[in-house]
Design an enzyme around this catalytic site. Structure first.
Site, PDB file in Angstrom:
ATOM      1  N   GLU A  10      -4.766   8.054 -10.162  1.00 22.80           N
ATOM      2  CA  GLU A  10      -5.320   8.294 -11.345  1.00 22.80           C
ATOM      3  C   GLU A  10      -6.220   8.156 -12.055  1.00 22.80           C
ATOM      4  OE1 GLU A  10      -2.913   5.868 -10.393  1.00 22.80           O
ATOM      5  OE2 GLU A  10      -1.448   4.856 -11.046  1.00 22.80           O
ATOM      6  N   ASP A  36      -4.774   1.791 -11.020  1.00 22.11           N
ATOM      7  CA  ASP A  36      -3.920   2.495 -11.214  1.00 22.11           C
ATOM      8  C   ASP A  36      -3.193   1.786 -12.110  1.00 22.11           C
ATOM      9  OD1 ASP A  36      -4.770   0.168  -9.256  1.00 22.11           O
ATOM     10  OD2 ASP A  36      -2.082   0.132  -8.732  1.00 22.11           O
ATOM     11  N   GLU A  37      -1.783   2.180 -12.594  1.00 26.53           N
ATOM     12  CA  GLU A  37      -1.102   1.798 -13.250  1.00 26.53           C
ATOM     13  C   GLU A  37      -1.438   1.580 -14.826  1.00 26.53           C
ATOM     14  OE1 GLU A  37       3.021   1.572 -10.598  1.00 26.53           O
ATOM     15  OE2 GLU A  37       1.170  -0.452 -10.536  1.00 26.53           O
ATOM     16  N   ASN A  38      -1.957   1.439 -15.184  1.00 30.19           N
ATOM     17  CA  ASN A  38      -2.846   1.315 -16.331  1.00 30.19           C
ATOM     18  C   ASN A  38      -1.766   2.097 -18.099  1.00 30.19           C
ATOM     19  OD1 ASN A  38      -3.950   0.387 -18.978  1.00 30.19           O
ATOM     20  ND2 ASN A  38      -5.246   1.309 -18.806  1.00 30.19           N
ATOM     21  N   HIS A  41      -3.410  -3.947 -14.099  1.00 27.62           N
ATOM     22  CA  HIS A  41      -3.275  -5.305 -12.458  1.00 27.62           C
ATOM     23  C   HIS A  41      -4.166  -6.108 -12.350  1.00 27.62           C
ATOM     24  CE1 HIS A  41      -0.384  -3.067 -10.710  1.00 27.62           C
ATOM     25  NE2 HIS A  41      -1.586  -2.213 -10.500  1.00 27.62           N
TER      26      HIS A  41
END
Lengths: 679, 679
Positions: A370, A318-320, A254
């Site tokens: 995560e 998150d969301e890497n 992000h």
């Protein structure tokens, strides 16, 4: 003997539980307190009402809250209260007593007791924060009769179930100015939430001023960021309300905004990093193998951390998806060299470095789930957002607590998904998990999350409220306070009271409808907005038009909200009618159908602009199907042609349209079935 | 030959004037530009619209305004514009061209020209500020048809009549947070106002942080003040909109707040100075004979002046009745010693000292017209508020200009008096005064004044807007733009557009009515609010309840506004009917009467709370008289009994009630007379 005692205890308990249910039909308190007892001695509000603070109000929290209390009370009741400020250590009609000043930590005592008698009100608490909670309860006890406004005569003992009761607001996808944050802090305090989690950075913008890295605000914020003074102001404002502020700097993913300002920290050379305008998960990621990355983050954290007195510091995480890591041969070599098998391992390597940096700053690292990997130190705090962890049967929350981590839950409380309040209210943070005392203690609580891809300052309040008030009850009240109908009855009143705090959920809906209709008489549009809800679970950004950060958010979908009021009422009537066949339900159903039958005629009276033209078919189809169902129900039968046409219309009306869905389709279908079965 | 030329010129001119009138029926521009020419080539707005800035936008004013322009356009039209930011020095659909960066002084050139063609829009201006004015005009030219939204095809040349076009906001009587100020600055810019006069201190509060005299905010502000950072933020925000900010520190009178913090500066020893809670003119006054007073003011001004880059600095100077001066023997002795005969002379002595202090700070002293005395230096700027000066025939504005002072007018623009927009619109700053060119130049312009005794952040917008938009036209447009009906037609559209800027005048009215009715169905209350106006010219604080700063301002009177919409419409119909006797007017009159006849039945359906009970007689009497008039008009006669009853009701309805007045009483009277004359 023991058995008799048990029976007595159970008897008392069930009677108590019963009386709480009965009382919750009567008083619109939210969150519902641990214990309410009636004493039937209401306190009438007049100009002579005074407040006195007995206790050393060093931080002036109670004094400030008392001033606000008096203003809110005057504005709600119209009372011209003579004394506009609290007194100190003297007799008064409302006496607030507490012994300690809270340090605003997870160890704070927020309990209070409140007793309302004919001419005296006592609020007693261990801490000043407890006193604030009591004042909010007192304001929810205002009622009126012909004689005047009064506080209900009750005695309350109350304390929270969880110590961490939060709301996260994402100010990156859309920036939300200080006044938006402040009014939401006021609303949070009114339902006893105590953590404001400030999601300050993301692909779409970096929102804090840095004096050391000024390009962050110059390049990565489009001019929309908080100065450090403003941050301090908000933190101070929150502290006065008994709300802790947790900042989040989301790394290493992000990171589009950060990398647009400092591309040298990126994982991909010669990549054109720019501030992201769309929604989604993007590739730009900090490079965890470079020392400059840690130097940057340590320097930045060192600058930012002192603005936030709270111990907890959220690093996102998150969301890497690691796409740019995979594409970078140096990063691949680094992984090999350090025996980091997966990108997840590499990210844990990164997190551990950050944990040490934060420790030096006396901060506890917190991150989305995560970060929960075997090598993550148990000093980290796990923020569970995905519910079930991939490949595991337990939720990450329970898993984390069992493994020794403090943990906070957000799975189930994603209010940006635009689901019904019921869905969130039904999620219990612990559920049926069996925990030791120590494990239970590590479950700090939970947070509702307001991601802001589709939300601007104009609409954010209607996305947060009123649903978050019911979620706040889930975080504060006993697990057994879970009756949906009763919650919805109380929420109706709380919903209106939120307006007093400047929450704009009702007024701005009306403004958007005026804007859409170019200020023409727009009852037809209002009617539609009460049975439509914006598309859920991010499907608004799927297919059709994709929203950018600067797209219009003044559309019909933005005026609509979750729990569309007429849809809810109509669906209830249909269910009741199917169950009971009673005429009174049918009569109400007829009323709605009649209103909807006329909708297209009314709608057509407006001069069409492009925004109205796009809604026209919705109005037209609704009117057509309502007419058919109305006459079928009247005549107790449906013709073949009408049935065919109704089914054709149902198929159309089931489909998402202009980013909304019509919430009465199933009920309409049921009514057709009823008519059809009588053929 | 000369005569023929004159005739031609007059002919062209009158034709031009005629065409302007015709165009102002068509386009809802406000302020009306100096020159509008139609070219009938509308520009259709779609996703491909782009803006380019041709010119060196050093202060980024035009870039920032362009971003806002694109957001406002998208939100109004629903267009998903692809390019959310302006380009630089390249071709685009809207090309903005200017040569100079304005310094924001009274000498700025704000002229612009705007040309809209089928596929190209040009805004040309000498300065960046001129370009901003052109962008606002362009936004007022958005219209729609079935094909879509478009900009009207016109060519405009425009420039202001006065260089000083202001709005004063009093933030002392009630504090107004930054966001209230900012949204009003946005609204000001939308109607081309260019001076924000910030009345920062008064008896009820000192609203700027002083680091040197912290007791000012600690003791004299109830915690409600602007930090210096916030002041800078507002000044910068205003500058980006092309608005100058003039601070006012009101001295030597209106000093209760200052003296509550620093009583040693007062004119009366051992006096208990406290922050004032009521409205009015009070005695606490700085002592003009003590050196400490000047030391304090010089130090304070030296601290505050740099926050405001503008040359003009307002020192108030109004309404000092000198009571405490008269009561102080030392002050009396001082007057004698310095040959100061009157208190007015003593105040002039004070002003002259202040003028020198401000000069050292490169500031020009500005004050209310009390400062206009024979010994006041002509470098002072006179702010005319009392119209006719005591004992003089001319207004202080004209008098000041003739005597060599720069002058600004506010007499006639006191919007807190709650008068109709017509009253203010009809006031021409210069009127028929005959002035030399130099004298005319010294009349800088005028300001609307929003005193805030009866105004909170909840209601201030509805007191400023929409009337101030029409006042802004008076300050910008030619003197001959003065058709009331036409202004009111255009104002209706502008009124709605103000909502887009966050102005809350419509939404908050609805909130107050919901609050009064405890969220019950409140159509009856809405109907009443459309024919009632809050008491005018400060009579709301006369007799009955006197308001304190912390009294409730969520009453029925706070929901009502000047120019009550149904009252205006009904009164117009009655006048038209009396004039023309046409049935169409009578039909509309019947509609209103019927609606009002039902009001009490509707009103009574609400569960009564104390706020509703107090309004009940108004509803009841309105219904009764409406029924009588309705049937009298139907039957073309009125019985003796009905006449008696109607007259009795008229007398009651004429009286102020619950701080409002019913604005249809004269029309009702007329209708009774009509029925009665037919007896």
């Amino acid at each position: 003997m023991k058995r008799i005692l048990l029976i007595i205890i159970l008897g008392v308990f069930s009677q108590f539980a019963f009386s709480q249910t009965a009382l919750s039909e009567k008083y619109n308190l939210m969150p519902w307190p641990q214990k309410v007892i009636e004493n039937n001695t209401p306190f009438f509000i007049d100009k002579n009402l005074t407040i006195s603070i007995l206790g050393n109000d060093l931080n002036k929290r109670v004094a400030k809250a008392s001033v606000k209390f008096l203003r809110r009370l005057a504005n709600r009741t119209g009372a011209f209260i003579n004394t506009g400020f609290p007194k100190k250590n003297t007799k008064a009609s409302i006496e607030i007593n507490f012994s300690n000043i809270s340090q605003l930590t997870v160890n704070d005592d927020e309990s209070y007791s409140l007793s309302i008698e004919k001419d005296k009100i006592h609020i007693n608490a261990k801490t000043d924060i407890g006193a604030l909670r009591g004042l909010e309860t007192l304001l929810q006890l205002v009622n009126f009769n012909e004689k005047g406004y009064y506080f209900e005569g009750v005695i309350i003992k109350d304390s929270p179930r969880f110590v961490w009761r939060g709301l996260m607001i994402d100010v990156s996808r859309h920036f939300h100015p200080i006044n938006v944050i402040k009014r939401n802090l006021d609303a949070m305090a009114s339902v006893k939430l105590n953590v404001f989690h400030w999601h300050l950075t993301d692909d779409q913008g970096f929102r804090i001023e840095s004096k050391i890295y000024p390009k962050l605000q110059e390049i990565a914020a489009d001019g929309l960021y908080y100065t450090q003074e403003q941050i301090k102001d908000v933190v101070n404002y929150a502290s006065n309300l008994g709300i802790r502020v947790i900042p989040e700097i989301d790394v290493p993913g992000h990171a589009s905004a950060i990398l647009s300002a400092y591309p040298e920290l990126g994982s991909k050379d010669n990549y054109n990093y720019t501030v992201e305008r769309f929604s989604g998960v993007f590739d730009p990621t900090l490079n965890p193998t470079k020392e400059v990355t840690y130097l940057f983050l340590e320097t930045l954290f060192r600058e930012i951390a002192p603005l936030f007195p709270d111990e907890y510091f959220h690093i996102g995480g998150d969301e890497n998806e690691g796409k740019h890591w995979d594409e970078n041969t140096e990063i691949q070599a680094f992984k090999k060299k350090h025996h980091l098998k997966t990108n997840h391992d590499l990210q844990t390597y990164f997190n551990i470095k950050l944990e040490k940096i934060l420790k030096k700053l006396d901060k506890k690292l917190m991150g989305w789930d995560e970060i929960l990997t075997p090598s993550t130190p148990t000093t980290a705090v796990i923020h569970s957002w995905r519910g079930k962890h991939e490949g595991l049967n337990q939720s990450t929350l329970i898993e984390a607590a069992k493994k020794g981590y403090q943990a906070v839950l957000s799975a189930g409380y994603y209010i940006d998904r635009m689901l019904s309040v019921k869905e969130h209210y039904n999620v219990d943070p612990i559920g049926n998990a069996v925990l030791t005392k120590e494990e239970r203690k590590r479950i700090l609580g939970a947070e509702a999350t307001m991601w802001s891809e589709l939300v601007t300052p104009l609409t954010i309040d209607s996305r947060i409220w009123p649903r978050t008030a019911a979620i706040a009850e889930r975080f504060w009240s006993s697990k057994d306070v879970n009756d949906i109908d009763n919650m919805q009855k109380r929420l109706k009143t709380i919903n209106f009271q939120l307006e007093e705090l400047g929450i704009t959920h009702i007024r701005n809906k009306e403004f958007i409808l005026r804007n859409i209709s170019n200020y023409q008489d727009n009852e037809a549009l209002k009617t539609l907005s009460k049975i439509c809800e914006p598309l859920k679970v991010y499907s608004r950004n799927k297919g059709g038009t994709e929203y950018k950060t600067f797209s219009p958010f003044t559309l019909f979908a933005d005026a609509c909200t979750a729990d569309a009021e007429d849809a809810m009422a109509f669906n209830n009537e249909v269910i009741s009618f199917v169950k009971t066949k009673k005429q009174k339900h049918l009569n109400l159903i007829f009323q709605y159908l009649k209103d909807w039958s006329n909708n297209y005629t009314e709608f057509s009276k407006m001069n069409s602009n492009p925004k109205l033209i796009s809604l026209e078919p919705l109005s037209k189809n609704l009117s057509s199907i309502s007419k058919i169902i109305y006459s079928s129900l009247q005549e107790n039968k449906i013709s073949e042609n009408d049935l065919k046409e109704a089914n054709r219309l149902l198929i159309i009306l089931k489909k998402p349209y202009e980013d909304v869905e019509l919430m009465i389709v199933n009920s309409l279908n049921l009514l057709i079935d009823i008519s059809n079965s009588k053929k």
